[in-house]
Design an enzyme around this catalytic site. Structure first.
Site, PDB file in Angstrom:
ATOM      1  CG  HIS A  72      -0.149   6.040   1.492  1.00  0.00           C
ATOM      2  ND1 HIS A  72       0.313   6.252   2.759  1.00  0.00           N
ATOM      3  CD2 HIS A  72       0.203   4.778   1.180  1.00  0.00           C
ATOM      4  CE1 HIS A  72       0.929   5.166   3.204  1.00  0.00           C
ATOM      5  NE2 HIS A  72       0.883   4.243   2.260  1.00  0.00           N
TER       6      HIS A  72
HETATM    7 ZN   LIG Z   1       1.617   2.270   2.356  1.00  0.00          ZN
END
Ligand SMILES: [Zn+2]
Ligand SMILES: [Zn+2]
Length: 143
Positions: free
Chosen positions: A107
């Site tokens: 992320h």
């Molecule tokens: Zn994730």
């Protein structure tokens, strides 16, 4: 060679460019694309093209260390291009059972979180830290 489960893996399909997902970056080992359900001003995912299930499957090896370092560099470059004046950035992996898709994905977040409460998904400290920052991951797998 991909097994049956891996062929059905949605991130494997994105990595093979067999979905309409717009790729922000692509090379022999990784691809990057926008998170379908963004939690921040900019929210990208960087994934290896070959199937690795989760951060727990990364080994203390040069290969995995260089892979994660490359994923992080590409994520940083994309965010500094697309969100150069963000207040701060966060890079990391969800630790099982907090991961959503069982294909390793980094992320890459340019803050602020939108909406603010989304921050709870990316907490790195406390009794149930579900998110491991990329730098910590690198320190763990450094050969
Ligand atoms: Zn994730
Ligand atoms: Zn996969």
């Amino acid at each position: 060679m991909a097994g049956l489960g891996e062929r059905q893996c949605v991130f494997c399909q994105i990595a093979q460019a067999s979905t309409p997902t717009t790729l922000l970056y692509r090379d022999d080992s990784i691809v990057a694309f926008p998170d379908i359900d963004p939690s921040a001003f900019r929210h990208y995912l960087v994934i290896p093209r070959h199937h690795i299930s989760t951060v727990k499957n990364l080994k203390q090896s040069t290969e995995d260390y260089e892979l994660v370092k490359h994923m992080l560099n590409v994520g940083k470059n994309l965010l500094s291009r697309d969100a150069p004046s963000s207040q701060s950035y966060r890079f990391g992996f969800h630790v099982p059972p907090f991961n959503s898709v069982d294909h390793l994905h980094l992320h890459c977040l340019a803050l602020p979180f939108v909406p603010r409460w989304r921050e709870i998904k990316y907490v790195t400290l406390g009794p149930l830290p579900g998110f491991m920052e990329a730098q910590r991951c690198l320190a763990r797998i450094k050969p």
